[in-house]
Design a protein around this motif. Sequence first.
Motif, PDB file in Angstrom:
ATOM      1  N   LEU A  70       0.823  -1.214   0.000  1.00 34.93           N
ATOM      2  CA  LEU A  70       0.000   0.000   0.000  1.00 34.93           C
ATOM      3  C   LEU A  70       0.854   1.260   0.000  1.00 34.93           C
ATOM      4  CD1 LEU A  70      -2.748  -1.076   2.572  1.00 34.93           C
ATOM      5  CD2 LEU A  70      -2.922  -1.031   0.077  1.00 34.93           C
ATOM      6  N   GLN A  71       2.158   1.117  -0.312  1.00 34.28           N
ATOM      7  CA  GLN A  71       3.098   2.234  -0.406  1.00 34.28           C
ATOM      8  C   GLN A  71       3.319   2.944   0.929  1.00 34.28           C
ATOM      9  OE1 GLN A  71       4.533   2.657  -3.636  1.00 34.28           O
ATOM     10  NE2 GLN A  71       3.400   0.750  -3.807  1.00 34.28           N
ATOM     11  N   GLY A  72       3.206   2.181   2.019  1.00 36.68           N
ATOM     12  CA  GLY A  72       3.375   2.794   3.333  1.00 36.68           C
ATOM     13  C   GLY A  72       4.665   2.420   4.035  1.00 36.68           C
ATOM     14  N   GLY A  73       5.586   1.771   3.320  1.00 38.74           N
ATOM     15  CA  GLY A  73       6.812   1.321   3.960  1.00 38.74           C
ATOM     16  C   GLY A  73       7.663   2.443   4.517  1.00 38.74           C
ATOM     17  N   VAL A  74       7.825   3.503   3.733  1.00 42.63           N
ATOM     18  CA  VAL A  74       8.644   4.629   4.187  1.00 42.63           C
ATOM     19  C   VAL A  74       7.995   5.318   5.387  1.00 42.63           C
ATOM     20  CG1 VAL A  74       9.563   6.892   3.550  1.00 42.63           C
ATOM     21  CG2 VAL A  74       9.678   5.002   1.925  1.00 42.63           C
ATOM     22  N   PHE A  75       6.668   5.424   5.373  1.00 40.92           N
ATOM     23  CA  PHE A  75       5.980   6.092   6.482  1.00 40.92           C
ATOM     24  C   PHE A  75       6.079   5.292   7.779  1.00 40.92           C
ATOM     25  CE2 PHE A  75       3.805   7.795   2.697  1.00 40.92           C
ATOM     26  CZ  PHE A  75       4.002   9.144   2.926  1.00 40.92           C
ATOM     27  N   ILE A  76       5.999   3.952   7.670  1.00 41.14           N
ATOM     28  CA  ILE A  76       6.141   3.155   8.890  1.00 41.14           C
ATOM     29  C   ILE A  76       7.569   3.231   9.404  1.00 41.14           C
ATOM     30  CG2 ILE A  76       6.715   0.948   7.774  1.00 41.14           C
ATOM     31  CD1 ILE A  76       4.416   1.448  10.812  1.00 41.14           C
ATOM     32  N   ARG A  77       8.526   3.336   8.493  1.00 42.27           N
ATOM     33  CA  ARG A  77       9.916   3.517   8.920  1.00 42.27           C
ATOM     34  C   ARG A  77      10.084   4.858   9.631  1.00 42.27           C
ATOM     35  NH1 ARG A  77      14.264   0.618   7.345  1.00 42.27           N
ATOM     36  NH2 ARG A  77      13.897  -1.221   6.058  1.00 42.27           N
ATOM     37  N   TYR A  78       9.470   5.890   9.080  1.00 36.91           N
ATOM     38  CA  TYR A  78       9.541   7.197   9.738  1.00 36.91           C
ATOM     39  C   TYR A  78       8.887   7.147  11.114  1.00 36.91           C
ATOM     40  CZ  TYR A  78      11.618  10.483   6.433  1.00 36.91           C
ATOM     41  OH  TYR A  78      12.506  11.188   5.664  1.00 36.91           O
ATOM     42  N   TRP A  79       7.795   6.421  11.226  1.00 36.73           N
ATOM     43  CA  TRP A  79       7.116   6.315  12.521  1.00 36.73           C
ATOM     44  C   TRP A  79       8.052   5.694  13.568  1.00 36.73           C
ATOM     45  CZ3 TRP A  79       3.559   7.708  15.804  1.00 36.73           C
ATOM     46  CH2 TRP A  79       3.217   6.861  16.858  1.00 36.73           C
ATOM     47  N   PHE A  80       8.690   4.589  13.222  1.00 33.78           N
ATOM     48  CA  PHE A  80       9.615   3.939  14.154  1.00 33.78           C
ATOM     49  C   PHE A  80      10.809   4.840  14.462  1.00 33.78           C
ATOM     50  CE2 PHE A  80       7.962  -0.306  12.463  1.00 33.78           C
ATOM     51  CZ  PHE A  80       7.128  -0.468  13.553  1.00 33.78           C
ATOM     52  N   ALA A  81      11.370   5.470  13.412  1.00 33.63           N
ATOM     53  CA  ALA A  81      12.575   6.287  13.597  1.00 33.63           C
ATOM     54  C   ALA A  81      12.281   7.533  14.431  1.00 33.63           C
ATOM     55  CB  ALA A  81      13.152   6.686  12.239  1.00 33.63           C
ATOM     56  N   LEU A  82      11.183   8.217  14.131  1.00 31.94           N
ATOM     57  CA  LEU A  82      10.860   9.440  14.866  1.00 31.94           C
ATOM     58  C   LEU A  82      10.424   9.139  16.302  1.00 31.94           C
ATOM     59  CD1 LEU A  82       8.991  11.519  12.130  1.00 31.94           C
ATOM     60  CD2 LEU A  82      11.333  11.797  12.948  1.00 31.94           C
ATOM     61  N   LYS A  83       9.701   8.043  16.491  1.00 33.13           N
ATOM     62  CA  LYS A  83       9.275   7.671  17.843  1.00 33.13           C
ATOM     63  C   LYS A  83      10.483   7.377  18.725  1.00 33.13           C
ATOM     64  CE  LYS A  83       6.392   4.327  20.322  1.00 33.13           C
ATOM     65  NZ  LYS A  83       5.512   3.129  20.183  1.00 33.13           N
ATOM     66  N   LYS A  84      11.389   6.555  18.209  1.00 32.86           N
ATOM     67  CA  LYS A  84      12.596   6.234  18.970  1.00 32.86           C
ATOM     68  C   LYS A  84      13.529   7.440  19.036  1.00 32.86           C
ATOM     69  CE  LYS A  84      15.522   3.271  20.879  1.00 32.86           C
ATOM     70  NZ  LYS A  84      15.235   2.550  22.144  1.00 32.86           N
ATOM     71  N   GLY A  85      13.607   8.195  17.912  1.00 31.85           N
ATOM     72  CA  GLY A  85      14.491   9.347  17.878  1.00 31.85           C
ATOM     73  C   GLY A  85      14.090  10.435  18.855  1.00 31.85           C
ATOM     74  N   TYR A  86      12.792  10.654  19.005  1.00 27.86           N
ATOM     75  CA  TYR A  86      12.321  11.668  19.964  1.00 27.86           C
ATOM     76  C   TYR A  86      12.717  11.273  21.385  1.00 27.86           C
ATOM     77  CZ  TYR A  86       9.218  14.713  22.608  1.00 27.86           C
ATOM     78  OH  TYR A  86       8.727  15.631  23.495  1.00 27.86           O
ATOM     79  N   HIS A  87      12.547   9.994  21.698  1.00 26.41           N
ATOM     80  CA  HIS A  87      12.898   9.521  23.035  1.00 26.41           C
ATOM     81  C   HIS A  87      14.396   9.674  23.301  1.00 26.41           C
ATOM     82  CE1 HIS A  87      12.873   7.087  26.662  1.00 26.41           C
ATOM     83  NE2 HIS A  87      13.813   6.306  26.136  1.00 26.41           N
ATOM     84  N   VAL A  88      15.216   9.393  22.276  1.00 22.92           N
ATOM     85  CA  VAL A  88      16.663   9.464  22.436  1.00 22.92           C
ATOM     86  C   VAL A  88      17.154  10.907  22.486  1.00 22.92           C
ATOM     87  CG1 VAL A  88      18.855   8.986  21.266  1.00 22.92           C
ATOM     88  CG2 VAL A  88      17.107   7.202  21.407  1.00 22.92           C
ATOM     89  N   ALA A  89      16.582  11.763  21.627  1.00 27.09           N
ATOM     90  CA  ALA A  89      17.084  13.131  21.508  1.00 27.09           C
ATOM     91  C   ALA A  89      16.623  14.032  22.646  1.00 27.09           C
ATOM     92  CB  ALA A  89      16.646  13.732  20.176  1.00 27.09           C
TER      93      ALA A  89
END
Length: 373
Positions: A84-103
């Motif tokens: 459904l062309q959502g692979g990049v968006f799910i990657r962004y979700w994981f990266a930003l969720k973890k990135g916010y916690h780390v940063a």
Amino acid sequence: MKYTKCNFMMSVLGIIIYTTDLIVDIWVSVRFFHEGRYIFGVLTLSFMLFGTLVVQCFSYSWFKADLKEAGQESPRYFLLLHCLQGGVFIRYWFALKKGYHVAFNDCSKTNNFMEEQIDPHQEVIDRVTDLSMLRLFESYLEGCPQLVIQLYIFLEYGQVNFSQYAAIMISCCAISWSTVDYQIALRKSLPEKYHISGVCPKVTYLFYKLYTLLSWMLSIVLLLLVNVSITLFLLLFLWLLGLLWAFKKKTQFCYSQPMEFLYRVVVGFILAFTFFNIKGQNTKCPMSCYYTVRVLATLGILIVFWICPLSIFNSDYFIPISITVVLTLLLGIIFLIVYYGIFHPNKNEERKWDEVDGISVQKDCRMRSFLME
């Protein structure tokens, strides 16, 4: 290596540009169909779908490989999301969720008696690097053709609506941003590599890529005005040369042969527009040859255009475009020389890292032998 608040904001800007680029492409294609320009509408939609499809293939393949390496099974909904062309968006979700916690929180390495210690900062950096490369693929597979199409319409018909201006601007921003962001993210993900630090190296690298790319795409548009068949033959020939170069270098970027073949196809496509270091090796000689051929090809196109009848194009645009092609190419080469002569990180020496007790050596990742120059 730390994943900072500034890195987080860059990741947020990255998804904004990525999403905006997709929306504008759909908008432009709808306008073309509405205006009865079906060929341009189909081309715009086709390049957009082709770019996103290739990106989804790489994204799902990397998900499967990472989960398999961790001893986990790939969830079935991952495949559905990518279809459904959502692979990049799910990657962004994981990266930003973890990135916010780390940063934004004081995050230290986790310690578990059953598991290796994990650096959360490095984990986020690796995720962001994957995203940067996916955006890079999408920008060149979709953004470069889109930019050529819009510039061709502008020079051929002299009529461009607001959506097409938006497409040109967004394509330029997406290509420029993805190119610089990827180079920064990649080097940050490899601790033994020197990083691009400071504003001047990044700006110099940006202008080197932007000017050389803009000069070449304007040259392609000029050649399109002379003869579409010759232009397509030239691009196909350049793509084949890039593909053969990738096979000659025996790239080993992907775990499976089909994905490796797709990677080489993508490399050939990118090499038709800009230089691409496909194995992280010394590229002084190949790059010199590449841009020597680029200069000769650009001058050849301008000469061909000068000797063609003036009736085939709008002469009001030709002299300014010719001057722009020459100036951008000259500036691009100058910035290239400045970057590699002054600002380029020293790749001949590797940093010496003291081994710390209790921390496992970082495993090899798919980016370790890969650098774009």
